[in-house]
Design a protein around this motif. Sequence first.
Motif, PDB file in Angstrom:
ATOM      1  N   THR A  31      22.146  -0.670 -27.569  1.00 58.19           N
ATOM      2  CA  THR A  31      22.686  -1.552 -28.595  1.00 58.19           C
ATOM      3  C   THR A  31      23.122  -0.718 -29.796  1.00 58.19           C
ATOM      4  N   ALA A  32      23.815  -1.351 -30.707  1.00 56.21           N
ATOM      5  CA  ALA A  32      24.207  -0.678 -31.939  1.00 56.21           C
ATOM      6  C   ALA A  32      22.972  -0.216 -32.711  1.00 56.21           C
ATOM      7  N   GLU A  33      21.899  -1.018 -32.663  1.00 56.89           N
ATOM      8  CA  GLU A  33      20.659  -0.649 -33.354  1.00 56.89           C
ATOM      9  C   GLU A  33      20.042   0.602 -32.738  1.00 56.89           C
ATOM     10  N   ALA A  34      20.085   0.713 -31.402  1.00 54.44           N
ATOM     11  CA  ALA A  34      19.531   1.883 -30.716  1.00 54.44           C
ATOM     12  C   ALA A  34      20.340   3.137 -31.059  1.00 54.44           C
ATOM     13  N   ILE A  35      21.658   2.986 -31.155  1.00 55.42           N
ATOM     14  CA  ILE A  35      22.504   4.120 -31.524  1.00 55.42           C
ATOM     15  C   ILE A  35      22.236   4.519 -32.970  1.00 55.42           C
ATOM     16  N   LEU A  36      22.079   3.539 -33.860  1.00 55.87           N
ATOM     17  CA  LEU A  36      21.755   3.819 -35.261  1.00 55.87           C
ATOM     18  C   LEU A  36      20.449   4.597 -35.353  1.00 55.87           C
ATOM     19  N   GLU A  37      19.453   4.172 -34.622  1.00 53.69           N
ATOM     20  CA  GLU A  37      18.159   4.856 -34.632  1.00 53.69           C
ATOM     21  C   GLU A  37      18.287   6.290 -34.104  1.00 53.69           C
ATOM     22  N   PHE A  38      19.051   6.479 -33.022  1.00 53.76           N
ATOM     23  CA  PHE A  38      19.253   7.804 -32.439  1.00 53.76           C
ATOM     24  C   PHE A  38      20.000   8.729 -33.404  1.00 53.76           C
ATOM     25  N   ALA A  39      21.004   8.190 -34.089  1.00 54.81           N
ATOM     26  CA  ALA A  39      21.884   9.005 -34.929  1.00 54.81           C
ATOM     27  C   ALA A  39      21.356   9.234 -36.338  1.00 54.81           C
ATOM     28  N   ASP A  40      20.431   8.392 -36.788  1.00 51.93           N
ATOM     29  CA  ASP A  40      19.942   8.461 -38.170  1.00 51.93           C
ATOM     30  C   ASP A  40      19.406   9.849 -38.499  1.00 51.93           C
ATOM     31  N   GLY A  41      19.994  10.457 -39.509  1.00 48.73           N
ATOM     32  CA  GLY A  41      19.566  11.777 -39.955  1.00 48.73           C
ATOM     33  C   GLY A  41      20.229  12.922 -39.203  1.00 48.73           C
ATOM     34  N   LYS A  42      21.003  12.612 -38.156  1.00 48.77           N
ATOM     35  CA  LYS A  42      21.663  13.663 -37.373  1.00 48.77           C
ATOM     36  C   LYS A  42      23.146  13.775 -37.692  1.00 48.77           C
ATOM     37  N   ILE A  43      23.783  12.632 -38.010  1.00 46.82           N
ATOM     38  CA  ILE A  43      25.178  12.643 -38.460  1.00 46.82           C
ATOM     39  C   ILE A  43      25.277  11.740 -39.685  1.00 46.82           C
ATOM     40  N   SER A  44      26.364  11.878 -40.399  1.00 47.13           N
ATOM     41  CA  SER A  44      26.567  11.045 -41.592  1.00 47.13           C
ATOM     42  C   SER A  44      26.560   9.573 -41.219  1.00 47.13           C
ATOM     43  N   ARG A  45      25.978   8.761 -42.074  1.00 43.29           N
ATOM     44  CA  ARG A  45      25.851   7.330 -41.780  1.00 43.29           C
ATOM     45  C   ARG A  45      27.199   6.647 -41.573  1.00 43.29           C
ATOM     46  N   HIS A  46      28.237   7.083 -42.273  1.00 47.46           N
ATOM     47  CA  HIS A  46      29.540   6.439 -42.109  1.00 47.46           C
ATOM     48  C   HIS A  46      30.172   6.768 -40.752  1.00 47.46           C
ATOM     49  N   LYS A  47      29.620   7.733 -40.017  1.00 42.39           N
ATOM     50  CA  LYS A  47      30.134   8.101 -38.694  1.00 42.39           C
ATOM     51  C   LYS A  47      29.363   7.423 -37.561  1.00 42.39           C
ATOM     52  N   ILE A  48      28.364   6.636 -37.883  1.00 40.00           N
ATOM     53  CA  ILE A  48      27.583   5.943 -36.860  1.00 40.00           C
ATOM     54  C   ILE A  48      28.312   4.649 -36.496  1.00 40.00           C
ATOM     55  N   PRO A  49      28.631   4.462 -35.213  1.00 45.52           N
ATOM     56  CA  PRO A  49      29.368   3.252 -34.813  1.00 45.52           C
ATOM     57  C   PRO A  49      28.616   1.962 -35.153  1.00 45.52           C
TER      58      PRO A  49
END
Length: 130
Positions: free
Chosen positions: A78-96
Motif C-alpha cells: 500500500t501507499a502507507e507501506a511504501i511511505l514506511e519503507f522510504a521514510d528517512g531514505k529519500i526525500s519526503r516529496h519523492k515518496i509516491p
Amino acid sequence: MHTGDIDVMDQDGYAQITGRIEDMVIRSGENIYPREVEEFLCTHPDIVDAQVIGVPSEKYGEELMAWLRLRDGAPALTAEAILEFADGKISRHKIPRYVHVVDEFPMTVTGQVRKVEMREEALKLLDLER
C-alpha cells in the motif's frame, strides 16, 4: 540536437541517459525524476519492477503514483507501506502518494513501457477512489 532525453555526462565525455523530459514530475515547484524514485523502489525486497508517473493534484500541481510489479507470493503493498519503507531514505516529496500493483505494465511492440497509457489509466483509478 534535441531528443527529449535527460543525460549525465562523465568526465570522459560519455553520456548516460537518465530519463525523459516529458516524464519529469513537478511537485510544488520541485523537479522529480521518476527514474530516481523507480530505482529506489526496486531496492524493496518485494518489488520486482517499478514505474513512476505524475498525476494531477490540486494542492501540489502533480503527485507521484508508483505502478509496482511484485515478486510471486509477496503481500500487496500500500501507499502507507511504501511511505514506511522510504521514510528517512529519500526525500519526503519523492515518496509516491499513490500505489498501484499490477502483473505487467502496458508495453509498446518494441518493449517500452507506455507511460501515456499508464497516466490515462491512473486518472480513471483515482476518480474511482475519490
